[in-house]
Design a protein around this motif. Sequence first.
Motif, PDB file in Angstrom:
ATOM      1  N   MET A 391      51.254  64.340 -32.517  1.00 49.02           N
ATOM      2  CA  MET A 391      50.209  62.995 -32.186  1.00 49.02           C
ATOM      3  C   MET A 391      49.321  62.883 -30.717  1.00 49.02           C
ATOM      4  SD  MET A 391      53.375  61.036 -33.483  1.00 49.02           S
ATOM      5  CE  MET A 391      53.127  59.332 -32.992  1.00 49.02           C
ATOM      6  N   THR A 392      49.054  61.895 -30.114  1.00 49.31           N
ATOM      7  CA  THR A 392      48.702  62.090 -28.490  1.00 49.31           C
ATOM      8  C   THR A 392      50.056  61.646 -28.224  1.00 49.31           C
ATOM      9  OG1 THR A 392      46.502  60.590 -29.211  1.00 49.31           O
ATOM     10  CG2 THR A 392      47.518  60.607 -27.315  1.00 49.31           C
ATOM     11  N   GLU A 393      51.548  60.789 -28.735  1.00 50.01           N
ATOM     12  CA  GLU A 393      52.180  60.492 -28.243  1.00 50.01           C
ATOM     13  C   GLU A 393      53.113  61.809 -27.403  1.00 50.01           C
ATOM     14  OE1 GLU A 393      50.807  56.931 -30.446  1.00 50.01           O
ATOM     15  OE2 GLU A 393      50.256  58.875 -31.021  1.00 50.01           O
ATOM     16  N   THR A 394      52.509  62.835 -28.490  1.00 51.35           N
ATOM     17  CA  THR A 394      53.896  63.470 -28.397  1.00 51.35           C
ATOM     18  C   THR A 394      53.175  64.628 -27.107  1.00 51.35           C
ATOM     19  OG1 THR A 394      53.072  64.924 -30.215  1.00 51.35           O
ATOM     20  CG2 THR A 394      55.290  63.384 -30.317  1.00 51.35           C
ATOM     21  N   TYR A 439      54.046  53.324 -24.330  1.00 51.07           N
ATOM     22  CA  TYR A 439      52.470  52.867 -24.743  1.00 51.07           C
ATOM     23  C   TYR A 439      51.972  51.990 -23.398  1.00 51.07           C
ATOM     24  CZ  TYR A 439      52.463  54.165 -29.869  1.00 51.07           C
ATOM     25  OH  TYR A 439      52.324  55.055 -30.880  1.00 51.07           O
ATOM     26  N   LEU A 440      50.885  52.268 -22.942  1.00 48.73           N
ATOM     27  CA  LEU A 440      50.664  50.904 -21.393  1.00 48.73           C
ATOM     28  C   LEU A 440      50.095  49.844 -21.581  1.00 48.73           C
ATOM     29  CD1 LEU A 440      49.590  51.552 -19.180  1.00 48.73           C
ATOM     30  CD2 LEU A 440      47.521  51.625 -19.346  1.00 48.73           C
ATOM     31  N   ASN A 441      51.408  48.812 -21.473  1.00 50.34           N
ATOM     32  CA  ASN A 441      51.170  47.470 -21.473  1.00 50.34           C
ATOM     33  C   ASN A 441      51.487  46.829 -22.603  1.00 50.34           C
ATOM     34  OD1 ASN A 441      49.975  47.683 -19.085  1.00 50.34           O
ATOM     35  ND2 ASN A 441      47.965  47.738 -19.463  1.00 50.34           N
ATOM     36  N   ARG A 442      51.985  47.977 -23.635  1.00 49.28           N
ATOM     37  CA  ARG A 442      52.798  47.664 -24.915  1.00 49.28           C
ATOM     38  C   ARG A 442      54.110  47.673 -24.562  1.00 49.28           C
ATOM     39  NH1 ARG A 442      48.854  48.121 -29.109  1.00 49.28           N
ATOM     40  NH2 ARG A 442      46.967  47.902 -28.261  1.00 49.28           N
ATOM     41  N   THR A 443      54.984  46.536 -24.566  1.00 50.96           N
ATOM     42  CA  THR A 443      56.337  46.806 -24.681  1.00 50.96           C
ATOM     43  C   THR A 443      56.925  47.063 -26.245  1.00 50.96           C
ATOM     44  OG1 THR A 443      56.926  45.570 -22.465  1.00 50.96           O
ATOM     45  CG2 THR A 443      58.192  45.794 -23.599  1.00 50.96           C
ATOM     46  N   GLU A 444      56.763  45.909 -26.668  1.00 52.59           N
ATOM     47  CA  GLU A 444      57.154  45.823 -28.841  1.00 52.59           C
ATOM     48  C   GLU A 444      56.501  47.110 -28.905  1.00 52.59           C
ATOM     49  OE1 GLU A 444      56.362  42.379 -30.450  1.00 52.59           O
ATOM     50  OE2 GLU A 444      57.073  40.722 -29.243  1.00 52.59           O
ATOM     51  N   ALA A 445      55.837  47.841 -29.171  1.00 52.78           N
ATOM     52  CA  ALA A 445      54.862  48.711 -29.273  1.00 52.78           C
ATOM     53  C   ALA A 445      56.103  49.794 -28.980  1.00 52.78           C
ATOM     54  CB  ALA A 445      53.959  48.845 -29.475  1.00 52.78           C
ATOM     55  N   THR A 446      56.194  49.796 -27.474  1.00 52.17           N
ATOM     56  CA  THR A 446      56.822  50.886 -27.247  1.00 52.17           C
ATOM     57  C   THR A 446      57.986  51.250 -27.991  1.00 52.17           C
ATOM     58  OG1 THR A 446      55.788  50.760 -24.669  1.00 52.17           O
ATOM     59  CG2 THR A 446      58.181  52.100 -24.958  1.00 52.17           C
ATOM     60  N   ALA A 447      58.686  50.297 -28.172  1.00 48.58           N
ATOM     61  CA  ALA A 447      60.410  50.436 -28.543  1.00 48.58           C
ATOM     62  C   ALA A 447      60.488  50.556 -30.280  1.00 48.58           C
ATOM     63  CB  ALA A 447      60.264  48.385 -28.517  1.00 48.58           C
ATOM     64  N   GLU A 448      58.891  50.681 -30.432  1.00 52.62           N
ATOM     65  CA  GLU A 448      58.877  50.829 -32.443  1.00 52.62           C
ATOM     66  C   GLU A 448      59.501  52.445 -32.298  1.00 52.62           C
ATOM     67  OE1 GLU A 448      56.569  48.964 -33.958  1.00 52.62           O
ATOM     68  OE2 GLU A 448      57.101  46.890 -33.850  1.00 52.62           O
ATOM     69  N   LEU A 449      58.365  52.957 -31.788  1.00 53.89           N
ATOM     70  CA  LEU A 449      58.256  54.344 -30.983  1.00 53.89           C
ATOM     71  C   LEU A 449      58.793  55.302 -30.354  1.00 53.89           C
ATOM     72  CD1 LEU A 449      55.129  56.013 -30.697  1.00 53.89           C
ATOM     73  CD2 LEU A 449      55.406  55.997 -28.435  1.00 53.89           C
ATOM     74  N   LEU A 450      60.378  54.405 -29.818  1.00 50.01           N
ATOM     75  CA  LEU A 450      60.708  55.571 -28.683  1.00 50.01           C
ATOM     76  C   LEU A 450      62.343  54.418 -28.982  1.00 50.01           C
ATOM     77  CD1 LEU A 450      58.995  56.074 -25.595  1.00 50.01           C
ATOM     78  CD2 LEU A 450      60.106  58.109 -27.525  1.00 50.01           C
ATOM     79  N   ASP A 451      63.490  55.293 -29.436  1.00 51.12           N
ATOM     80  CA  ASP A 451      64.629  54.310 -29.602  1.00 51.12           C
ATOM     81  C   ASP A 451      65.711  55.038 -28.203  1.00 51.12           C
ATOM     82  OD1 ASP A 451      65.793  56.876 -29.826  1.00 51.12           O
ATOM     83  OD2 ASP A 451      65.898  57.123 -31.867  1.00 51.12           O
ATOM     84  N   GLU A 452      66.526  54.285 -28.292  1.00 50.38           N
ATOM     85  CA  GLU A 452      67.242  54.569 -27.148  1.00 50.38           C
ATOM     86  C   GLU A 452      68.104  55.478 -26.855  1.00 50.38           C
ATOM     87  OE1 GLU A 452      70.506  51.919 -27.826  1.00 50.38           O
ATOM     88  OE2 GLU A 452      69.720  50.031 -27.294  1.00 50.38           O
ATOM     89  N   ASP A 453      67.992  56.813 -27.828  1.00 48.59           N
ATOM     90  CA  ASP A 453      68.693  57.890 -28.206  1.00 48.59           C
ATOM     91  C   ASP A 453      67.396  59.013 -27.577  1.00 48.59           C
ATOM     92  OD1 ASP A 453      71.079  57.742 -28.070  1.00 48.59           O
ATOM     93  OD2 ASP A 453      70.502  57.559 -30.432  1.00 48.59           O
ATOM     94  N   GLY A 454      66.022  58.146 -27.468  1.00 44.02           N
ATOM     95  CA  GLY A 454      65.442  59.201 -26.818  1.00 44.02           C
ATOM     96  C   GLY A 454      64.113  60.259 -27.765  1.00 44.02           C
ATOM     97  N   TRP A 455      64.658  59.765 -28.831  1.00 47.24           N
ATOM     98  CA  TRP A 455      64.030  59.581 -30.220  1.00 47.24           C
ATOM     99  C   TRP A 455      62.778  59.424 -30.316  1.00 47.24           C
ATOM    100  CZ3 TRP A 455      64.840  64.714 -32.606  1.00 47.24           C
ATOM    101  CH2 TRP A 455      66.148  64.749 -32.625  1.00 47.24           C
ATOM    102  N   LEU A 456      61.613  60.001 -30.283  1.00 53.62           N
ATOM    103  CA  LEU A 456      59.877  59.509 -30.800  1.00 53.62           C
ATOM    104  C   LEU A 456      59.995  59.157 -32.435  1.00 53.62           C
ATOM    105  CD1 LEU A 456      56.902  60.110 -28.944  1.00 53.62           C
ATOM    106  CD2 LEU A 456      57.133  60.583 -31.605  1.00 53.62           C
ATOM    107  N   HIS A 457      59.812  58.079 -33.161  1.00 54.12           N
ATOM    108  CA  HIS A 457      59.406  57.925 -34.180  1.00 54.12           C
ATOM    109  C   HIS A 457      57.909  58.003 -34.704  1.00 54.12           C
ATOM    110  CE1 HIS A 457      63.540  55.705 -34.848  1.00 54.12           C
ATOM    111  NE2 HIS A 457      63.130  55.848 -33.892  1.00 54.12           N
ATOM    112  N   THR A 458      57.212  58.884 -35.385  1.00 51.94           N
ATOM    113  CA  THR A 458      56.655  58.792 -35.498  1.00 51.94           C
ATOM    114  C   THR A 458      55.913  58.195 -37.101  1.00 51.94           C
ATOM    115  OG1 THR A 458      56.950  60.690 -37.496  1.00 51.94           O
ATOM    116  CG2 THR A 458      56.864  61.941 -35.390  1.00 51.94           C
ATOM    117  N   GLY A 459      56.381  58.102 -37.566  1.00 52.23           N
ATOM    118  CA  GLY A 459      55.712  57.191 -38.230  1.00 52.23           C
ATOM    119  C   GLY A 459      55.040  57.891 -40.057  1.00 52.23           C
ATOM    120  N   ASP A 460      55.489  58.833 -39.891  1.00 53.30           N
ATOM    121  CA  ASP A 460      55.422  60.027 -40.789  1.00 53.30           C
ATOM    122  C   ASP A 460      56.567  60.348 -41.686  1.00 53.30           C
ATOM    123  OD1 ASP A 460      52.478  60.593 -40.844  1.00 53.30           O
ATOM    124  OD2 ASP A 460      52.847  61.630 -38.709  1.00 53.30           O
TER     125      ASP A 460
END
Length: 615
Positions: A391-394, A439-460
Amino acid sequence: MAEVLDVRASIEREIAGRTVCEQLRQVADRHPDAPAYSDPDGSGGWTTLTYGQARRRILEIAAAFAALGLERGESVAIMMVNRSEHVLADLGAVHAGGVGCTVYSTFAPDQIAFVAGDVGARFAVLGGPAELGRWQPVLDRLDGLRRIIMLDGAPGDDDRFMSWADFLDLGRARLAEDEDAVEARSREVAAGDVVTVLYTSGTTGMPKGVPLTHTNVFYEAAATDRITSLPTHGTQISYLTYAHIAERILSLYLPLVKMSHVHFCTDLAGLGATLGQVRPMMFFGVPRVWEKMMARLLAVLATQPEEQQAAVRQAMAAGAAYVEAGQYGGTITPEIQAAYDQADASLLSVVRGMIGFDRAQWTATGAAPLPAEVQHFYAGLGLKVIDVYGMTETTGAFTGNSPSCYRLGTVGRAEPGVEVRIAEDGEILTRSPLNTGGYLNRTEATAELLDEDGWLHTGDIGTVDDDGFYRVVDRKKELIITAGGENVSPAEIENHLKEHLLIGQALAYGDNRPHPVAVLTLDGETAPGWARSRGIGFTSLAELAEHPDVLKEVSAAVEAANARLARVQQVKRWALLGTEWTAETEELTPSLKLKRRVIHAKYADIIESLYGEAR
């Protein structure tokens, strides 16, 4: 796990402190005369910049941006086709301490205004009148935009605009005045600085900005280099937009590591000719690119005498057997090898040469699932079109097949030093230095993307086999849950439907419904040829979509797809549209993914009718 972390540490040591600026300086110093970037000259040839010339031009551009007031960390928005100036403007901004941000050229004015405002663009570099036409309606809303630099067609009566020629003249003068200051500015750039902000292509809502650092992109380049083993000074083609993470990695950042020679294709319609000229050693295409090339080649083969077609089929059977036997855990027997060698020498190598892939060492696909039939077709030519996934995010791919370690139908194993796991609900998670910080200027979306342990949730949603090869089932939020409670992957249905050369795009629908239905479009390139070869007259694609013979063939294609699907996945009814879906008509994203919500809304009446009438 220890082995993964050891590999990660090794790559991190390899790229420690590396920036685009320092990497380019080293390449230009060591190989100043190596060809870097080639643009078509309009008469069948190329105009080429060496790495030494390119770096000099980039420093001039950096000097110009600095003279115009670009501050450290500020953004430069870029919208133009793939050409050397695109790369030079981007890297020039970075050398001045700024951030390059390519904007999708298919974005609507409101989307452009959002992106330019969100990223805080202070400058825009536009290709010409076509790009300006998309920006013009919203310029009065972009108060932070100080200057618009035009490669072609700069308005002469507006101080906000500046021609590319004047911009370069300014940069040359300032660099000549104080080269040390420009060099010093580039040396201040750090590995942890943001090198680019890319915006998701927006399947839902406004796009989200993804900041990526120098470390992000060089870790991806190093990981890609390890699994591809490509030679230095190789040839390649840049044709996908630089707003797409795959193109950025493969033809902007990786060439700085491999000292590759990048040839620009400014128009996708000319890709076939460019492939024949360049004969690239590596090539990445989204599935639609591979599908269209296959369709064109099949159309050519269909015009050959039956005896020749039979010979091609026989040779391709040997090619497919060879590629399939070479998969991880497989065995290429002496018989398979001999049959392939004979087929390759007599025919397959000739066909690969015809389409420009005779020197290709790495051919890959990603961004969406590649239909199995398409992958099998290229295997028949002796080409391993292997899947990567990211993804772009990875920062692009975090799993991938390689030419020496692949399993068809999967997206490969985790890239070197990358952690990947499947969550309890089936979601694919990943953790590595490839992950964006948010994400830039997206605190809530960032919290959904990355958890506290650093795992990125792909949505796939995905699976992994015993050998570590991953499969992507579908987007977590796009799974169809039928009225009977069955989970159905629309992408799997769609891929089977699109295997027929008449069908260009397909959307499967069935959420909270008793069964799936499908909305289909004809392939605008192959359908007309198919019709003409059968004596079918028509004046438009819309007329063709209503022809009884076409409907009969599409019906057979749906039945063939259903035969390969489970009962709950089978399409009970379908509609064939007389139009194509494109990014311009808004059914597809700029990276050619389906905008499901847009299609659901736009064709709601058609979808509803499929549940109300028998076929």
